[in-house]
Design an enzyme around this catalytic site. Structure first.
Site, short mmCIF file in Angstrom:
data_model
loop_
_atom_site.label_atom_id
_atom_site.label_comp_id
_atom_site.label_asym_id
_atom_site.label_seq_id
_atom_site.Cartn_x
_atom_site.Cartn_y
_atom_site.Cartn_z
N ASP A 135 0.82 -1.21 0.00
CA ASP A 135 0.00 0.00 0.00
C ASP A 135 0.85 1.27 0.00
O ASP A 135 0.51 2.26 0.62
CB ASP A 135 -0.95 0.00 1.20
CG ASP A 135 -0.20 0.02 2.53
OD1 ASP A 135 1.05 -0.05 2.51
OD2 ASP A 135 -0.85 0.11 3.59
N CYS A 139 5.31 -0.17 1.94
CA CYS A 139 5.96 -1.47 2.18
C CYS A 139 7.40 -1.32 2.65
O CYS A 139 7.87 -2.10 3.49
CB CYS A 139 5.89 -2.35 0.94
SG CYS A 139 6.67 -1.65 -0.54
N HIS A 148 7.93 -3.60 -4.91
CA HIS A 148 7.51 -3.93 -3.55
C HIS A 148 8.69 -4.46 -2.74
O HIS A 148 9.51 -5.24 -3.23
CB HIS A 148 6.41 -4.99 -3.60
CG HIS A 148 5.89 -5.40 -2.26
ND1 HIS A 148 4.98 -4.65 -1.55
CD2 HIS A 148 6.16 -6.48 -1.48
CE1 HIS A 148 4.69 -5.25 -0.41
NE2 HIS A 148 5.41 -6.37 -0.33
N HIS A 171 -2.95 13.24 -15.24
CA HIS A 171 -3.66 11.96 -15.23
C HIS A 171 -2.96 11.01 -14.25
O HIS A 171 -1.74 10.92 -14.23
CB HIS A 171 -3.68 11.35 -16.63
CG HIS A 171 -4.39 12.22 -17.63
ND1 HIS A 171 -4.33 12.00 -18.99
CD2 HIS A 171 -5.20 13.31 -17.45
CE1 HIS A 171 -5.05 12.92 -19.61
NE2 HIS A 171 -5.57 13.73 -18.72
#
Length: 298
Positions: free
Chosen positions: A107, A110, A217, A292
């Site tokens: 999230d 990490c 991650h 964006h």
């Protein structure tokens, strides 16, 4: 209820999954992935969106609609344990003392969860882990000459606000700063390249902790003694070659199983304007230019 046509990317290629709808459960998706790719449900790690985030597979009874899954979505599936099976041989292997990986939530925090885990010898408090962001910001603000705009890539005020946001990822700069704050070497094994980056190696720190990085991650590593009389260990001597060897072997096994995300070469599409982009750098540049923020892997 809408029918879904989904794509699933694994180390063996891209597969098409049909037969599901928005009313289907996450467990149904996991079952279809197993049927289509032969990756067992118990070994799946499913990534979606951009930046890619791992689905919480513990909540397998939620509907695909509640996860905002729509037709055309692409999932990346990693086999966390490609050799795992129910044989006695592998069961015995799992019981042998060895370095293992502790999975933490994907999230955006990490890195901070992982560092908190290893410096606290296997204890994890998600709220306390987020305090590490504040400690980094404080150090940067109190040492302006050392942490200049050129080093940080932005002003100190901008960096301080950025790093304390829950949506910001940590990386090399943050690991280097945390290494100094806690007076410890932090070693991170990169799954894709098998490279071991050791932060604080140029200092006189006597202890080291280990993380594993898959391209998007971080997870912490620990030594499991497989003996209830002894607790897991996360803090090691910098001269402990036995642990270093096991860390390198674990990283090599993950690399061979393609348990990484190639952020430089994967293809994305901007959901807002449908522009196709290659890699994380192009996506970040597009986001900065247009504002964006929603991307999907294609």
């Amino acid at each position: 209820m809408s029918a879904l046509r989904l794509r699933c990317k694994t180390e063996t290629g891209t597969h098409v999954i049909t037969g599901l709808s928005t009313a289907s459960l996450l467990s149904d998706l996991m079952t279809e992935i197993e049927k289509t790719t032969s990756v067992p449900s118990c070994s799946q790690r499913i990534l979606s969106g951009y930046p890619p985030k791992a689905l919480n597979l513990q909540d397998c009874l939620c509907t695909l609609q509640s996860l905002s899954v729509k037709s055309g979505d692409t999932f990346t599936v990693v086999n966390k344990d490609p050799v795992k099976c129910n044989t006695q041989e592998n069961t015995e292997a799992e019981k042998r003392p060895s370095v293992k990986r502790k999975e933490v939530p994907a999230d955006n925090s990490c890195l901070f969860y992982s560092v908190f885990y290893v410096i606290n010898n296997g204890f994890l408090n998600y709220d306390k882990a987020k305090e590490l962001r504040g400690k980094i910001a404080y150090k940067v603000m109190t040492e302006p000459e050392r942490y200049s705009d050129a080093v940080l890539g932005k002003s100190q005020d901008e960096y301080s606000a950025w790093i304390q946001s829950d949506t910001s990822w940590g990386g090399a700069i943050e690991l280097s700063i945390l290494s100094e704050i806690y007076q410890i070497q932090i070693a991170a094994i990169d799954v894709k390249t098998s490279r071991l980056d050791i932060y604080g190696q140029d200092k006189s720190h006597s202890s080291r902790v280990y993380l594993i990085y898959d391209g998007i991650h971080y997870d912490p590593l620990y030594f499991d003694p497989c003996d209830p009389q002894f607790s897991a260990q996360t803090l090691f001597s910098v001269n402990d070659d036995r642990i270093l060897t096991q860390v390198l072997e674990l990283g090599d096994e993950a690399r061979k199983a393609r348990q990484y995300t190639d952020t430089a070469n994967f293809t994305l599409v901007c959901i807002t304007c449908q522009k196709k982009l290659k890699g994380q750098a192009e996506a970040q540049a597009h986001g900065k230019e247009t504002g964006h923020k929603n991307f999907s892997e294609c």
